[in-house]
Write a protein that holds these residues in place. Sequence first.
Motif, PDB file in Angstrom:
ATOM      1  N   LEU A  78     -13.233 -14.216 -11.327  1.00 46.42           N
ATOM      2  CA  LEU A  78     -12.753 -13.023 -10.626  1.00 46.42           C
ATOM      3  C   LEU A  78     -12.504 -13.331  -9.162  1.00 46.42           C
ATOM      4  O   LEU A  78     -11.508 -12.885  -8.578  1.00 46.42           O
ATOM      5  CB  LEU A  78     -13.779 -11.898 -10.771  1.00 46.42           C
ATOM      6  N   TRP A  79     -13.396 -14.118  -8.537  1.00 45.27           N
ATOM      7  CA  TRP A  79     -13.225 -14.472  -7.126  1.00 45.27           C
ATOM      8  C   TRP A  79     -11.938 -15.255  -6.916  1.00 45.27           C
ATOM      9  O   TRP A  79     -11.172 -14.972  -5.976  1.00 45.27           O
ATOM     10  CB  TRP A  79     -14.431 -15.294  -6.665  1.00 45.27           C
ATOM     11  N   TRP A  80     -11.687 -16.244  -7.776  1.00 45.10           N
ATOM     12  CA  TRP A  80     -10.478 -17.050  -7.623  1.00 45.10           C
ATOM     13  C   TRP A  80      -9.224 -16.225  -7.871  1.00 45.10           C
ATOM     14  O   TRP A  80      -8.216 -16.393  -7.182  1.00 45.10           O
ATOM     15  CB  TRP A  80     -10.524 -18.245  -8.578  1.00 45.10           C
ATOM     16  N   LEU A  83      -8.690 -14.108  -4.844  1.00 43.36           N
ATOM     17  CA  LEU A  83      -8.193 -14.936  -3.746  1.00 43.36           C
ATOM     18  C   LEU A  83      -6.718 -15.262  -3.931  1.00 43.36           C
ATOM     19  O   LEU A  83      -5.933 -15.199  -2.967  1.00 43.36           O
ATOM     20  CB  LEU A  83      -9.006 -16.227  -3.659  1.00 43.36           C
ATOM     21  N   ALA A  84      -6.313 -15.592  -5.158  1.00 42.23           N
ATOM     22  CA  ALA A  84      -4.906 -15.893  -5.417  1.00 42.23           C
ATOM     23  C   ALA A  84      -4.031 -14.676  -5.162  1.00 42.23           C
ATOM     24  O   ALA A  84      -2.950 -14.780  -4.553  1.00 42.23           O
ATOM     25  CB  ALA A  84      -4.739 -16.391  -6.848  1.00 42.23           C
ATOM     26  N   PHE A  90      -0.524 -11.833   1.168  1.00 42.63           N
ATOM     27  CA  PHE A  90      -0.488 -12.229   2.570  1.00 42.63           C
ATOM     28  C   PHE A  90       0.756 -13.063   2.874  1.00 42.63           C
ATOM     29  O   PHE A  90       1.474 -12.795   3.854  1.00 42.63           O
ATOM     30  CB  PHE A  90      -1.745 -13.017   2.916  1.00 42.63           C
ATOM     31  N   LEU A  91       1.036 -14.066   2.048  1.00 38.84           N
ATOM     32  CA  LEU A  91       2.192 -14.923   2.303  1.00 38.84           C
ATOM     33  C   LEU A  91       3.497 -14.126   2.191  1.00 38.84           C
ATOM     34  O   LEU A  91       4.435 -14.337   2.976  1.00 38.84           O
ATOM     35  CB  LEU A  91       2.200 -16.090   1.319  1.00 38.84           C
ATOM     36  N   PHE A  92       3.557 -13.226   1.235  1.00 39.24           N
ATOM     37  CA  PHE A  92       4.774 -12.429   1.067  1.00 39.24           C
ATOM     38  C   PHE A  92       4.998 -11.523   2.275  1.00 39.24           C
ATOM     39  O   PHE A  92       6.126 -11.422   2.786  1.00 39.24           O
ATOM     40  CB  PHE A  92       4.667 -11.603  -0.209  1.00 39.24           C
ATOM     41  N   LEU A 136      -4.830  -6.689 -10.141  1.00 37.63           N
ATOM     42  CA  LEU A 136      -6.155  -7.138  -9.715  1.00 37.63           C
ATOM     43  C   LEU A 136      -7.211  -6.085 -10.030  1.00 37.63           C
ATOM     44  O   LEU A 136      -8.331  -6.423 -10.460  1.00 37.63           O
ATOM     45  CB  LEU A 136      -6.155  -7.444  -8.221  1.00 37.63           C
ATOM     46  N   LEU A 137      -6.881  -4.816  -9.832  1.00 37.61           N
ATOM     47  CA  LEU A 137      -7.822  -3.744 -10.143  1.00 37.61           C
ATOM     48  C   LEU A 137      -8.137  -3.723 -11.635  1.00 37.61           C
ATOM     49  O   LEU A 137      -9.304  -3.618 -12.034  1.00 37.61           O
ATOM     50  CB  LEU A 137      -7.254  -2.401  -9.700  1.00 37.61           C
ATOM     51  N   ALA A 138      -7.115  -3.818 -12.472  1.00 40.98           N
ATOM     52  CA  ALA A 138      -7.329  -3.804 -13.919  1.00 40.98           C
ATOM     53  C   ALA A 138      -8.195  -4.988 -14.347  1.00 40.98           C
ATOM     54  O   ALA A 138      -9.114  -4.837 -15.161  1.00 40.98           O
ATOM     55  CB  ALA A 138      -5.988  -3.821 -14.640  1.00 40.98           C
ATOM     56  N   TYR A 139      -7.903  -6.150 -13.804  1.00 37.66           N
ATOM     57  CA  TYR A 139      -8.687  -7.334 -14.160  1.00 37.66           C
ATOM     58  C   TYR A 139     -10.134  -7.186 -13.709  1.00 37.66           C
ATOM     59  O   TYR A 139     -11.072  -7.551 -14.436  1.00 37.66           O
ATOM     60  CB  TYR A 139      -8.066  -8.580 -13.538  1.00 37.66           C
ATOM     61  N   GLY A 140     -10.350  -6.635 -12.517  1.00 42.85           N
ATOM     62  CA  GLY A 140     -11.703  -6.420 -12.027  1.00 42.85           C
ATOM     63  C   GLY A 140     -12.484  -5.453 -12.905  1.00 42.85           C
ATOM     64  O   GLY A 140     -13.677  -5.655 -13.153  1.00 42.85           O
ATOM     65  N   LEU A 141     -11.828  -4.400 -13.391  1.00 45.01           N
ATOM     66  CA  LEU A 141     -12.494  -3.450 -14.281  1.00 45.01           C
ATOM     67  C   LEU A 141     -12.878  -4.105 -15.605  1.00 45.01           C
ATOM     68  O   LEU A 141     -13.959  -3.851 -16.148  1.00 45.01           O
ATOM     69  CB  LEU A 141     -11.591  -2.240 -14.524  1.00 45.01           C
TER      70      LEU A 141
END
Length: 269
Positions: A78-80, A83-84, A90-92, A136-141
């Motif tokens: 989840l951390w990686w 971060l990705a 950020f880059l976009f 990211l929210l869905a994956y975190g849940l």
Amino acid sequence: MQRVPPEGDLGFGRIIARVLRDRVHQLVNPGLPHLLRHRGLSLRVWIAATTPLSLAGCEERLSAVHPAGPAAADIATLWWVMLAGATAIFLFVMALLVLAFRRGPAPVSAAAETRRERFWIMGLGLGFTFPVLAALLAYGLVVGERLHTRPGPEVVTVRAEGRQWAWSFAYADAPGRMTEGILHIPAGRQVDVAITSADVIHSFWVPRLAGKLDAIPGHVNVLRIEAWAPGDYAGVSAEYNGTAYLGHGFTVRAHDAAGWATFLAGDAP
């Protein structure tokens, strides 16, 4: 209210003024670029000297990105992923910022300008960040639900009690057996740790095995941990709890099947 500085003394204003001043000096002082080159060299030397010290803080025995169990592996993944996703956003956004500062073409009509603003803000700014954040929210849940503890016949139950400044552990499979500073568990099996506190709020955290959970006086929180292989895993009380906070740690010792049976029989320390 007496500690709030007056509006004219705001630190942000001073920073902006200093940046503008340095920019003007760079434009009018031909010798400044040479000085900046020396400053850049000094900065590179400073980074090279301090990077090893910074990396020394990434100690593997307390590193959440070096998992030694399934719960810690889910957290590390989840951390990686987070971060990705954050790096992509950020880059976009930085790319859009750079493009926005480029000199544009000749003035266009108001309708064309409106269409261009909608493309930049709605199409690029929101159209990219919102789907990424939603994913990211869905994956975190999903990961959070997977980490949720559920009872099972093969789950080992232990009790952890924190106090200033030590940890004591009791074992459901060995009534009357208690250990100080070392939590014994079987490797390859799920273990539910019932966490509480005898005095103030502490925090039970074994970074390589699971997430962090608070130890609260008069309340029991349950954390599920599991170690893939036998060995010792460092734990810390990641909550400020007084003067001896820095030394308030413990060890989780995972045994193989024979070692666990020996421990329950009372033949292991």
